[in-house]
Enzyme design. Structure first.
Site, PDB file in Angstrom:
ATOM      1  CD  GLU A   1      -3.113  -1.011   2.073  1.00  0.00           C
ATOM      2  OE1 GLU A   1      -3.172  -0.056   2.934  1.00  0.00           O
ATOM      3  OE2 GLU A   1      -4.107  -1.641   2.099  1.00  0.00           O
TER       4      GLU A   1
ATOM      5  CD  GLU B   1      -4.359  -5.652   3.422  1.00  0.00           C
ATOM      6  OE1 GLU B   1      -5.040  -4.603   4.109  1.00  0.00           O
ATOM      7  OE2 GLU B   1      -2.948  -5.656   3.474  1.00  0.00           O
TER       8      GLU B   1
HETATM    9  C1  BGP Z   1      -4.476  -1.950   5.168  1.00  0.00           C
HETATM   10  C2  BGP Z   1      -3.199  -2.204   5.864  1.00  0.00           C
HETATM   11  C3  BGP Z   1      -3.238  -3.670   6.911  1.00  0.00           C
HETATM   12  C4  BGP Z   1      -4.426  -3.464   7.713  1.00  0.00           C
HETATM   13  C5  BGP Z   1      -5.791  -2.930   6.904  1.00  0.00           C
HETATM   14  C6  BGP Z   1      -6.799  -2.508   7.802  1.00  0.00           C
HETATM   15  O1  BGP Z   1      -4.232  -0.541   4.765  1.00  0.00           O
HETATM   16  O2  BGP Z   1      -2.316  -3.118   4.951  1.00  0.00           O
HETATM   17  O3  BGP Z   1      -2.211  -3.612   7.463  1.00  0.00           O
HETATM   18  O4  BGP Z   1      -4.171  -2.653   8.724  1.00  0.00           O
HETATM   19  O5  BGP Z   1      -5.443  -2.094   6.108  1.00  0.00           O
HETATM   20  O6  BGP Z   1      -6.798  -1.116   7.969  1.00  0.00           O
HETATM   21  P1  BGP Z   1      -7.070  -0.794   9.738  1.00  0.00           P
HETATM   22  O7  BGP Z   1      -6.287  -1.756  10.393  1.00  0.00           O
HETATM   23  O8  BGP Z   1      -6.880   0.688   9.561  1.00  0.00           O
HETATM   24  O9  BGP Z   1      -8.481  -1.036   9.888  1.00  0.00           O
END
Ligand code: BGP
Length: 479
Positions: free
Chosen positions: A166, A384
């Site tokens: 990301e 993801e």
């Molecule tokens: C993405 C990341 C993850 C994870 C996910 C959920 O941006 O790659 O590491 O954290 O989002 O986001 P959050 O934890 O802010 O809810």
């Protein structure tokens, strides 16, 4: 009783994965000589939650990988913690314990028939490099390339590599939203420079992998992971449409152009420059950058697309201001970006407790849009997608009831398969996340896992979503 609802069967060969990140799961932040990341001191100073023991994955990886296999997961996204290998990011010698740890982790994946997809950087820059400017300092790029080369030579058993997780989230969260260290807000110049430097870093590592592959016959694949937050205009007005275009240019097109067209297109730069001008910012491109980027753009073997939510954007004329909902208190986030637009909530579109819009069609739109805009793009995986939720404790049967998560993932996978049936080359889906882990800017109450973790004692429990995942996995063999 069957949990199958919208999606009845997965295509044969479709990768059915789950995602994790080193810093969010491993704990053991001072073990084996590990160096600090940009988070260690920041989280202590913030005083809300700590990265130890996280999900204790450094020690309990075998249990989690076994539970993953039992849940029908056949591919696992993990990341290597850079500072477990090189504690200051650019040391002369690697740390033996860290190096051995990842060999053990990959061997364990093989033991349970799970393919690892490995990111080199998942939000965890070494503190030493972070203190010197992180990705804004070109030295970090050089150090990252050296670390990548070490990993490619050391871990030939890894056949699926991702460079950086990301890219846009780093630029946005570090320099616009301010919820990642160093917590700048609306520092547009740093954000765009960070984006460009990350694209250069990605390109250099892709070009390096190709060179090493030719030399050593590594026989693997490489690509990047980016998150796409598609912006839709709040209304049909020309002003709102332009605001959405600006948002998409800054948050998606700049990086995707660089990675897959090998140049920033005129249209993208016209929009990005409009934002830079409005904020008194400029972008510096060094000599040789665009050649490196152009050379890498056709050398990616795959791309990971993360998707969580869309942004509904309305025109906005005022100064930048934001408030970030990091606690799960619904309705507390605002985001107004000078020179771009403001985020609005749309009637009829549900949101999570963290104010993330739930919009499954967004993932279909993203995949269709990318396939049409970047015909050069290689095979895609959704790397993801998932629901952050305040899950209940395990029931009397030891299972955690999370019907909201099943519903969310089912609806999104349905849209992924729809895009695929219309010709988009998407070959897999990785749920975020395999097990509960802490969320960078939110903490431990925002759970995403198929596997529930009682953080008081690290006991694991399956969620209903894991049972559903397994049931769908079985449809692959049946189809
Ligand atoms: C993405 C990341 C993850 C994870 C996910 C959920 O941006 O790659 O590491 O954290 O989002 O986001 P959050 O934890 O802010 O809810």
């Amino acid at each position: 009783m069957s949990l199958i609802n919208r999606v009845k069967a997965l295509p044969e060969g479709f990768v059915w994965g789950a995602s994790t990140a080193a810093y969010q799961t491993e704990g053991a932040t001072t073990v084996g000589g590990k160096g600090k990341t940009m988070w260690d001191d920041y989280l202590v100073a913030q005083g809300r939650f700590l990265p130890d023991p996280a999900s204790d994955f450094y020690y309990r990886y075998e249990e989690d990988i076994r539970l993953a296999a039992e849940s029908g997961v056949d591919a696992l996204r993990v990341s290597i913690a850079w500072t477990r290998i090189f504690p200051a990011g650019d040391d002369a010698e690697p740390l033996a314990e860290g190096v051995a740890h990842y060999h053990d982790l990959f061997a364990c994946c093989a033991k349970y028939g799970i393919t690892p997809y490995v990111s080199l950087h998942h939000f965890d820059s070494p503190k030493a490099l972070f203190d010197a400017g992180d990705w804004l300092n070109r030295h970090t790029i050089d150090a990252f390339v050296r670390y990548a080369e070490f990993c490619f030579r050391e871990y030939p058993e890894v056949k699926n590599w991702f460079t950086i997780n990301e890219l846009i989230s780093l630029a946005h969260s570090q320099y616009i939203q301010g919820n990642f260290p160093p917590s700048h807000r609306f520092d547009v110049e740093s954000a765009i420079q960070c984006q460009h430097n990350l694209v250069v870093a990605h390109a250099r590592v892709v070009n390096l992998y190709r060179k090493l592959d030719a030399e050593l016959g590594l026989g693997g694949r490489i690509g990047m992971v980016n998150v796409i937050t598609p912006a839709y205009p709040a209304t049909e007005s020309a002003a709102d449409k332009h605001a959405a275009d600006l948002y998409n240019a800054f948050y998606t097109d700049f990086i995707m152009d660089g990675a897959f067209k090998g140049r920033y297109t005129e249209r993208t730069m016209e929009l990005v420059n409009e934002i830079l001008d409005a904020n008194g910012a400029r972008l510096a491109i060094e000599q040789g950058d665009m050649d490196e980027i152009a050379a890498a753009s056709t050398q990616n073997d795959m791309v990971g697309i993360n998707y969580y939510q869309p942004a509904f954007i309305a025109a906005y004329e005022g100064e930048s201001t934001n408030s970030f909902n990091g606690t799960g208190e619904k309705g507390t986030s605002t985001f107004k970006f000078k020179g771009v637009g403001q985020q609005v909530t749309m009637e009829g579109i549900p949101t999570t407790d963290w104010d993330w819009a739930i919009y499954p069609k967004g993932i279909y739109d993203v995949l269709k849009h990318l396939a049409a805009t970047y015909p050069e793009m290689p095979v895609a995986y959704v790397t993801e997608n998932g629901l952050g939720h305040k899950d209940p404790e395990p029931g009397a049967d030891g299972i955690v009831a999370d019907p909201e998560r099943i519903d969310f993932v089912d609806a999104h996978v349905e849209q992924v398969l729809k895009a695929r049936s219309e010709g988009v080359n998407v070959q897999g889906y990785f749920i975020w996340s395999l097990q509960d882990q802490f969320s960078w800017a939110n903490g431990y109450n925002k759970r995403y896992g198929l596997i529930y973790i009682d953080f008081d004692n690290q006991k694991r429990y399956l969620k209903q979503s894991a049972l559903w995942y397994k049931e769908l996995a079985a449809t692959k063999r049946a189809s």
